[in-house]
Design a protein around this motif. Structure first.
Motif, PDB file in Angstrom:
ATOM      1  N   ARG A 195       0.877  18.073  10.912  1.00 37.95           N
ATOM      2  CA  ARG A 195       1.993  18.520  11.759  1.00 37.95           C
ATOM      3  C   ARG A 195       3.067  19.239  10.949  1.00 37.95           C
ATOM      4  N   THR A 196       3.351  18.739   9.745  1.00 34.97           N
ATOM      5  CA  THR A 196       4.382  19.369   8.917  1.00 34.97           C
ATOM      6  C   THR A 196       3.782  20.342   7.904  1.00 34.97           C
ATOM      7  N   ASN A 197       2.434  20.342   7.814  1.00 35.01           N
ATOM      8  CA  ASN A 197       1.737  21.201   6.861  1.00 35.01           C
ATOM      9  C   ASN A 197       2.206  20.929   5.425  1.00 35.01           C
ATOM     10  N   ASP A 198       2.340  19.646   5.122  1.00 33.25           N
ATOM     11  CA  ASP A 198       2.834  19.262   3.803  1.00 33.25           C
ATOM     12  C   ASP A 198       2.239  17.919   3.425  1.00 33.25           C
ATOM     13  N   LEU A 199       2.276  17.590   2.140  1.00 33.51           N
ATOM     14  CA  LEU A 199       1.778  16.284   1.715  1.00 33.51           C
ATOM     15  C   LEU A 199       2.772  15.191   2.126  1.00 33.51           C
ATOM     16  N   ALA A 200       2.253  13.995   2.343  1.00 30.05           N
ATOM     17  CA  ALA A 200       3.093  12.883   2.811  1.00 30.05           C
ATOM     18  C   ALA A 200       2.640  11.592   2.145  1.00 30.05           C
ATOM     19  N   ILE A 201       3.581  10.662   1.997  1.00 26.11           N
ATOM     20  CA  ILE A 201       3.291   9.345   1.436  1.00 26.11           C
ATOM     21  C   ILE A 201       3.933   8.301   2.344  1.00 26.11           C
ATOM     22  N   SER A 202       3.137   7.343   2.807  1.00 26.79           N
ATOM     23  CA  SER A 202       3.648   6.251   3.639  1.00 26.79           C
ATOM     24  C   SER A 202       3.563   4.943   2.871  1.00 26.79           C
ATOM     25  N   ALA A 203       4.637   4.173   2.936  1.00 23.42           N
ATOM     26  CA  ALA A 203       4.679   2.864   2.282  1.00 23.42           C
ATOM     27  C   ALA A 203       4.421   1.782   3.319  1.00 23.42           C
ATOM     28  N   LEU A 204       3.467   0.903   3.043  1.00 22.38           N
ATOM     29  CA  LEU A 204       3.091  -0.169   3.969  1.00 22.38           C
ATOM     30  C   LEU A 204       3.190  -1.514   3.257  1.00 22.38           C
ATOM     31  N   VAL A 205       3.680  -2.511   3.977  1.00 20.27           N
ATOM     32  CA  VAL A 205       3.751  -3.861   3.426  1.00 20.27           C
ATOM     33  C   VAL A 205       3.056  -4.833   4.374  1.00 20.27           C
ATOM     34  N   TYR A 206       2.503  -5.879   3.790  1.00 19.73           N
ATOM     35  CA  TYR A 206       1.800  -6.876   4.598  1.00 19.73           C
ATOM     36  C   TYR A 206       2.806  -7.792   5.274  1.00 19.73           C
ATOM     37  N   ILE A 232       0.842  -1.200   0.000  1.00 20.66           N
ATOM     38  CA  ILE A 232       0.000   0.000   0.000  1.00 20.66           C
ATOM     39  C   ILE A 232       0.873   1.245   0.000  1.00 20.66           C
ATOM     40  N   MET A 233       0.493   2.216  -0.808  1.00 19.85           N
ATOM     41  CA  MET A 233       1.048   3.565  -0.704  1.00 19.85           C
ATOM     42  C   MET A 233      -0.089   4.464  -0.238  1.00 19.85           C
ATOM     43  N   LEU A 234       0.094   5.090   0.912  1.00 21.02           N
ATOM     44  CA  LEU A 234      -0.937   5.906   1.552  1.00 21.02           C
ATOM     45  C   LEU A 234      -0.575   7.386   1.386  1.00 21.02           C
ATOM     46  N   TYR A 235      -1.446   8.135   0.732  1.00 23.56           N
ATOM     47  CA  TYR A 235      -1.215   9.549   0.429  1.00 23.56           C
ATOM     48  C   TYR A 235      -2.103  10.401   1.345  1.00 23.56           C
ATOM     49  N   TYR A 236      -1.528  11.408   1.986  1.00 23.17           N
ATOM     50  CA  TYR A 236      -2.332  12.229   2.892  1.00 23.17           C
ATOM     51  C   TYR A 236      -1.644  13.567   3.161  1.00 23.17           C
ATOM     52  N   TYR A 294      -0.597  -4.848   8.279  1.00 23.89           N
ATOM     53  CA  TYR A 294       0.320  -3.999   7.515  1.00 23.89           C
ATOM     54  C   TYR A 294       1.264  -3.261   8.455  1.00 23.89           C
ATOM     55  N   GLN A 295       2.522  -3.146   8.044  1.00 22.60           N
ATOM     56  CA  GLN A 295       3.536  -2.418   8.799  1.00 22.60           C
ATOM     57  C   GLN A 295       4.233  -1.440   7.860  1.00 22.60           C
ATOM     58  N   VAL A 296       4.798  -0.382   8.441  1.00 30.12           N
ATOM     59  CA  VAL A 296       5.550   0.582   7.637  1.00 30.12           C
ATOM     60  C   VAL A 296       6.742  -0.123   7.010  1.00 30.12           C
ATOM     61  N   ALA A 297       6.941   0.093   5.727  1.00 27.05           N
ATOM     62  CA  ALA A 297       8.039  -0.563   5.012  1.00 27.05           C
ATOM     63  C   ALA A 297       9.387  -0.081   5.528  1.00 27.05           C
ATOM     64  N   PRO A 345       9.506  -1.870  -2.603  1.00 25.17           N
ATOM     65  CA  PRO A 345       8.775  -2.196  -3.827  1.00 25.17           C
ATOM     66  C   PRO A 345       8.130  -0.942  -4.421  1.00 25.17           C
ATOM     67  N   PHE A 346       8.394   0.227  -3.800  1.00 23.07           N
ATOM     68  CA  PHE A 346       7.653   1.440  -4.125  1.00 23.07           C
ATOM     69  C   PHE A 346       8.450   2.466  -4.919  1.00 23.07           C
ATOM     70  N   LYS A 347       9.741   2.294  -5.034  1.00 22.77           N
ATOM     71  CA  LYS A 347      10.580   3.329  -5.636  1.00 22.77           C
ATOM     72  C   LYS A 347      10.086   3.675  -7.037  1.00 22.77           C
ATOM     73  N   GLY A 348       9.775   4.971  -7.207  1.00 22.35           N
ATOM     74  CA  GLY A 348       9.322   5.444  -8.513  1.00 22.35           C
ATOM     75  C   GLY A 348       7.932   4.986  -8.893  1.00 22.35           C
ATOM     76  N   GLN A 349       7.147   4.490  -7.912  1.00 27.66           N
ATOM     77  CA  GLN A 349       5.841   3.911  -8.233  1.00 27.66           C
ATOM     78  C   GLN A 349       4.682   4.778  -7.746  1.00 27.66           C
ATOM     79  N   GLY A 350       4.935   6.050  -7.459  1.00 27.16           N
ATOM     80  CA  GLY A 350       3.872   6.922  -6.982  1.00 27.16           C
ATOM     81  C   GLY A 350       2.753   7.102  -8.004  1.00 27.16           C
TER      82      GLY A 350
END
Length: 269
Positions: free
Chosen positions: A215-226, A207-211, A233-236, A242-247
Protein backbone atom coordinates in the motif's frame (compact mmCIF):
# COMPACT_ATOMS: atom_id res chain seq x y z
CA UNK A 1 -16.51 -17.38 -22.98
CA UNK A 2 -18.21 -16.61 -26.32
CA UNK A 3 -18.82 -12.95 -27.19
CA UNK A 4 -22.26 -11.98 -28.51
CA UNK A 5 -21.48 -9.27 -31.08
CA UNK A 6 -25.09 -8.10 -31.28
CA UNK A 7 -25.26 -7.64 -27.50
CA UNK A 8 -21.94 -5.77 -27.58
CA UNK A 9 -23.38 -3.50 -30.27
CA UNK A 10 -26.42 -2.78 -28.15
CA UNK A 11 -24.25 -1.79 -25.18
CA UNK A 12 -22.15 0.50 -27.40
CA UNK A 13 -25.32 2.08 -28.79
CA UNK A 14 -26.61 2.68 -25.25
CA UNK A 15 -23.42 4.56 -24.39
CA UNK A 16 -23.62 6.66 -27.56
CA UNK A 17 -27.29 7.56 -27.11
CA UNK A 18 -26.81 8.32 -23.42
CA UNK A 19 -24.17 10.83 -24.49
CA UNK A 20 -26.61 12.32 -27.00
CA UNK A 21 -24.21 11.86 -29.93
CA UNK A 22 -24.76 10.88 -33.52
CA UNK A 23 -22.72 7.99 -34.95
CA UNK A 24 -20.45 10.48 -36.71
CA UNK A 25 -19.83 12.56 -33.57
CA UNK A 26 -19.31 9.43 -31.50
CA UNK A 27 -16.69 8.25 -34.02
CA UNK A 28 -14.91 11.60 -33.77
CA UNK A 29 -14.86 11.33 -29.98
CA UNK A 30 -13.14 7.96 -30.26
CA UNK A 31 -10.34 9.29 -32.46
CA UNK A 32 -11.90 10.13 -35.83
CA UNK A 33 -13.40 6.70 -36.38
CA UNK A 34 -15.70 6.70 -39.45
CA UNK A 35 -19.47 6.59 -39.02
CA UNK A 36 -19.54 3.29 -40.91
CA UNK A 37 -17.37 1.63 -38.22
CA UNK A 38 -19.73 2.77 -35.43
CA UNK A 39 -22.66 1.52 -37.47
CA UNK A 40 -21.02 -1.90 -37.95
CA UNK A 41 -20.34 -2.22 -34.21
CA UNK A 42 -23.88 -1.33 -33.24
CA UNK A 43 -25.33 -3.78 -35.78
CA UNK A 44 -23.11 -6.56 -34.44
CA UNK A 45 -21.22 -7.04 -37.69
CA UNK A 46 -17.80 -6.72 -36.07
CA UNK A 47 -16.14 -5.66 -32.84
CA UNK A 48 -13.99 -2.59 -32.11
CA UNK A 49 -10.25 -3.15 -31.79
CA UNK A 50 -8.95 -3.40 -28.22
CA UNK A 51 -7.68 0.19 -28.04
CA UNK A 52 -11.00 1.52 -29.39
CA UNK A 53 -12.97 -0.71 -27.03
CA UNK A 54 -10.98 0.78 -24.13
CA UNK A 55 -11.90 4.31 -25.28
CA UNK A 56 -15.59 3.36 -25.50
CA UNK A 57 -15.42 1.92 -21.98
CA UNK A 58 -13.74 5.08 -20.73
CA UNK A 59 -16.33 7.50 -22.17
CA UNK A 60 -19.10 5.17 -21.02
CA UNK A 61 -17.63 4.97 -17.49
CA UNK A 62 -17.57 1.18 -17.61
CA UNK A 63 -15.08 -1.63 -18.39
CA UNK A 64 -14.00 -3.56 -21.46
CA UNK A 65 -15.34 -6.72 -19.83
CA UNK A 66 -18.80 -5.26 -19.34
CA UNK A 67 -18.91 -4.15 -22.99
CA UNK A 68 -17.92 -7.63 -24.15
CA UNK A 69 -19.90 -9.77 -21.71
CA UNK A 70 -22.46 -7.58 -19.95
CA UNK A 71 -24.20 -9.25 -17.03
CA UNK A 72 -22.92 -12.63 -18.20
CA UNK A 73 -19.46 -11.59 -17.01
CA UNK A 74 -20.78 -11.22 -13.47
CA UNK A 75 -22.36 -14.67 -13.75
CA UNK A 76 -19.10 -16.09 -15.06
CA UNK A 77 -17.24 -14.56 -12.13
CA UNK A 78 -19.75 -15.98 -9.66
CA UNK A 79 -19.45 -19.47 -11.15
CA UNK A 80 -15.66 -19.27 -11.02
CA UNK A 81 -15.76 -18.10 -7.41
CA UNK A 82 -18.16 -20.83 -6.37
CA UNK A 83 -16.04 -23.55 -7.98
CA UNK A 84 -12.73 -22.36 -6.55
CA UNK A 85 -13.98 -21.50 -3.08
CA UNK A 86 -15.91 -24.72 -2.66
CA UNK A 87 -12.68 -26.56 -3.46
CA UNK A 88 -10.96 -24.61 -0.67
CA UNK A 89 -13.65 -24.38 2.00
CA UNK A 90 -17.41 -24.56 1.26
CA UNK A 91 -18.12 -22.46 4.36
CA UNK A 92 -16.53 -19.46 2.69
CA UNK A 93 -18.24 -19.68 -0.68
CA UNK A 94 -21.50 -17.86 0.05
CA UNK A 95 -19.82 -15.15 2.13
CA UNK A 96 -17.14 -14.36 -0.45
CA UNK A 97 -19.59 -14.48 -3.37
CA UNK A 98 -21.65 -11.87 -1.59
CA UNK A 99 -18.60 -9.61 -1.32
CA UNK A 100 -17.53 -10.24 -4.92
CA UNK A 101 -20.93 -9.16 -6.24
CA UNK A 102 -20.14 -5.68 -4.94
CA UNK A 103 -16.82 -5.54 -6.81
CA UNK A 104 -16.44 -3.99 -10.27
CA UNK A 105 -16.44 -6.55 -13.13
CA UNK A 106 -12.97 -7.95 -13.70
CA UNK A 107 -11.19 -10.12 -16.24
CA UNK A 108 -10.44 -13.77 -15.54
CA UNK A 109 -6.79 -13.25 -14.56
CA UNK A 110 -7.69 -10.53 -12.05
CA UNK A 111 -10.47 -12.67 -10.61
CA UNK A 112 -8.16 -15.66 -10.22
CA UNK A 113 -5.71 -13.45 -8.33
CA UNK A 114 -8.59 -12.22 -6.16
CA UNK A 115 -9.71 -15.77 -5.42
CA UNK A 116 -6.17 -16.92 -4.62
CA UNK A 117 -5.73 -13.97 -2.26
CA UNK A 118 -8.96 -14.87 -0.45
CA UNK A 119 -8.09 -18.55 -0.21
CA UNK A 120 -4.55 -17.80 1.03
CA UNK A 121 -5.60 -15.20 3.57
CA UNK A 122 -9.09 -16.08 4.83
CA UNK A 123 -9.25 -19.88 4.79
CA UNK A 124 -8.79 -21.05 8.40
CA UNK A 125 -5.40 -22.73 9.06
CA UNK A 126 -5.33 -26.51 9.29
CA UNK A 127 -2.75 -29.25 9.73
CA UNK A 128 -1.20 -28.66 6.31
CA UNK A 129 -0.37 -25.10 7.43
CA UNK A 130 1.80 -26.24 10.34
CA UNK A 131 5.26 -24.73 10.21
CA UNK A 132 8.44 -26.77 10.42
CA UNK A 133 11.89 -25.19 10.72
CA UNK A 134 15.23 -26.03 9.16
CA UNK A 135 18.44 -24.43 10.44
CA UNK A 136 20.14 -23.26 7.24
CA UNK A 137 22.94 -21.17 8.78
CA UNK A 138 24.16 -22.27 12.21
CA UNK A 139 26.48 -19.30 12.72
CA UNK A 140 23.73 -16.74 11.99
CA UNK A 141 21.01 -18.85 13.62
CA UNK A 142 18.98 -18.48 10.43
CA UNK A 143 16.02 -20.82 9.89
CA UNK A 144 13.82 -21.55 6.91
CA UNK A 145 10.17 -21.94 7.93
CA UNK A 146 8.01 -24.15 5.71
CA UNK A 147 4.45 -25.49 5.57
CA UNK A 148 2.90 -28.48 3.74
CA UNK A 149 5.10 -30.97 5.61
CA UNK A 150 8.21 -28.94 4.92
CA UNK A 151 7.72 -28.77 1.15
CA UNK A 152 6.68 -25.11 0.81
CA UNK A 153 9.08 -22.50 2.18
CA UNK A 154 7.40 -19.36 3.51
CA UNK A 155 9.67 -17.40 5.88
CA UNK A 156 13.22 -16.73 6.97
CA UNK A 157 13.65 -16.57 10.75
CA UNK A 158 16.68 -15.29 12.64
CA UNK A 159 16.85 -15.65 16.41
CA UNK A 160 19.05 -13.17 18.29
CA UNK A 161 20.29 -14.99 21.37
CA UNK A 162 21.39 -11.75 23.05
CA UNK A 163 18.11 -9.82 22.76
CA UNK A 164 15.88 -12.93 22.57
CA UNK A 165 14.03 -11.44 19.59
CA UNK A 166 12.80 -13.42 16.57
CA UNK A 167 13.34 -11.60 13.28
CA UNK A 168 11.04 -12.81 10.48
CA UNK A 169 11.00 -11.99 6.77
CA UNK A 170 8.94 -13.63 3.96
CA UNK A 171 10.81 -16.19 1.88
CA UNK A 172 11.81 -14.85 -1.55
CA UNK A 173 9.31 -17.01 -3.47
CA UNK A 174 6.60 -17.26 -0.82
CA UNK A 175 2.99 -17.18 -2.02
CA UNK A 176 1.78 -16.46 1.51
CA UNK A 177 1.08 -12.83 2.41
CA UNK A 178 2.13 -11.15 5.64
CA UNK A 179 -1.59 -10.85 6.45
CA UNK A 180 -1.84 -14.64 6.32
CA UNK A 181 1.11 -15.02 8.68
CA UNK A 182 -0.55 -12.61 11.08
CA UNK A 183 -3.60 -14.89 11.16
CA UNK A 184 -1.38 -17.50 12.82
CA UNK A 185 0.31 -15.06 15.19
CA UNK A 186 -2.73 -12.98 16.25
CA UNK A 187 -4.99 -15.92 17.06
CA UNK A 188 -4.53 -18.09 20.13
CA UNK A 189 -6.32 -20.98 18.41
CA UNK A 190 -3.95 -21.05 15.43
CA UNK A 191 -0.65 -19.93 16.99
CA UNK A 192 0.34 -23.53 17.66
CA UNK A 193 0.57 -24.10 13.88
CA UNK A 194 3.38 -21.55 13.92
CA UNK A 195 5.28 -22.31 17.12
CA UNK A 196 4.79 -26.01 17.97
CA UNK A 197 8.03 -26.95 16.21
CA UNK A 198 10.05 -23.91 17.24
CA UNK A 199 12.94 -24.58 19.62
CA UNK A 200 11.70 -24.00 23.19
CA UNK A 201 14.02 -21.03 23.74
CA UNK A 202 12.28 -19.16 20.90
CA UNK A 203 8.65 -19.70 21.90
CA UNK A 204 6.67 -16.64 23.02
CA UNK A 205 9.65 -14.35 22.37
CA UNK A 206 9.13 -10.88 20.81
CA UNK A 207 8.96 -10.75 17.01
CA UNK A 208 10.13 -8.17 14.50
CA UNK A 209 8.35 -8.77 11.19
CA UNK A 210 10.01 -7.34 8.06
CA UNK A 211 8.03 -7.00 4.83
CA UNK A 212 7.33 -4.87 1.78
CA UNK A 213 4.13 -2.84 2.24
CA UNK A 214 2.22 -2.89 -1.07
CA UNK A 215 0.00 0.00 0.00
CA UNK A 216 2.82 2.43 0.81
CA UNK A 217 5.25 0.90 -1.70
CA UNK A 218 7.93 0.88 0.97
CA UNK A 219 9.60 -1.51 3.39
CA UNK A 220 7.95 -1.91 6.80
CA UNK A 221 8.77 -3.43 10.19
CA UNK A 222 6.12 -4.50 12.71
CA UNK A 223 6.91 -5.21 16.35
CA UNK A 224 4.87 -7.99 17.99
CA UNK A 225 4.82 -9.15 21.60
CA UNK A 226 3.31 -12.25 23.13
CA UNK A 227 0.18 -11.66 25.21
CA UNK A 228 -0.23 -14.35 27.88
CA UNK A 229 -3.92 -13.53 28.40
CA UNK A 230 -4.92 -14.04 24.76
CA UNK A 231 -2.13 -16.61 24.19
CA UNK A 232 -1.28 -14.85 20.93
CA UNK A 233 0.93 -12.14 19.49
CA UNK A 234 -0.26 -8.52 19.41
CA UNK A 235 1.23 -5.37 17.92
CA UNK A 236 3.54 -3.78 20.48
CA UNK A 237 2.22 -0.60 22.09
CA UNK A 238 4.31 2.55 22.14
CA UNK A 239 5.22 1.96 25.79
CA UNK A 240 6.35 -1.62 25.03
CA UNK A 241 9.70 -1.12 23.38
CA UNK A 242 11.99 -4.13 23.61
CA UNK A 243 12.88 -3.43 19.96
CA UNK A 244 14.51 0.00 19.92
CA UNK A 245 17.72 -0.20 17.93
CA UNK A 246 17.39 -3.98 17.60
CA UNK A 247 16.70 -4.28 13.86
CA UNK A 248 18.33 -7.12 11.94
CA UNK A 249 20.26 -5.37 9.17
CA UNK A 250 20.52 -8.32 6.70
CA UNK A 251 16.70 -8.39 6.46
CA UNK A 252 16.51 -4.58 6.16
CA UNK A 253 19.09 -4.65 3.38
CA UNK A 254 17.21 -7.38 1.48
CA UNK A 255 13.98 -5.39 1.61
CA UNK A 256 15.78 -2.25 0.52
CA UNK A 257 17.11 -4.16 -2.52
CA UNK A 258 13.55 -5.25 -3.29
CA UNK A 259 12.38 -1.65 -3.07
CA UNK A 260 15.05 -0.52 -5.53
CA UNK A 261 14.21 -3.38 -7.91
CA UNK A 262 10.51 -2.54 -7.82
CA UNK A 263 11.27 1.10 -8.54
CA UNK A 264 13.52 0.14 -11.45
CA UNK A 265 10.81 -2.08 -12.96
CA UNK A 266 8.16 0.62 -12.46
CA UNK A 267 10.37 3.20 -14.19
CA UNK A 268 10.76 0.87 -17.19
CA UNK A 269 6.97 0.60 -17.48
Amino acid sequence: MEINKVAVGQRIKEIRTDLGLSMAKFGELLGNMPRSSVNNWERGINLPKNETLAKIAEVGKTTNEYLLYGDQENQYIMELLEKKLNEADPRLASMIKEIAQQVEPSDEAQMKNFINFLVNNITPPDGSDEYSYQLIDKEMLLYLGSIKSGTKAQIYLHFDQDTKIMHIMPFTFSDQSVDRLLIFLNNGESLHYFDDKLPDEMKQKPIMLYYFNERTNDLAISALVYNAQSMSYQVAQSDEDPFKGQGYMPFVEELFKEKLLRKELADKD
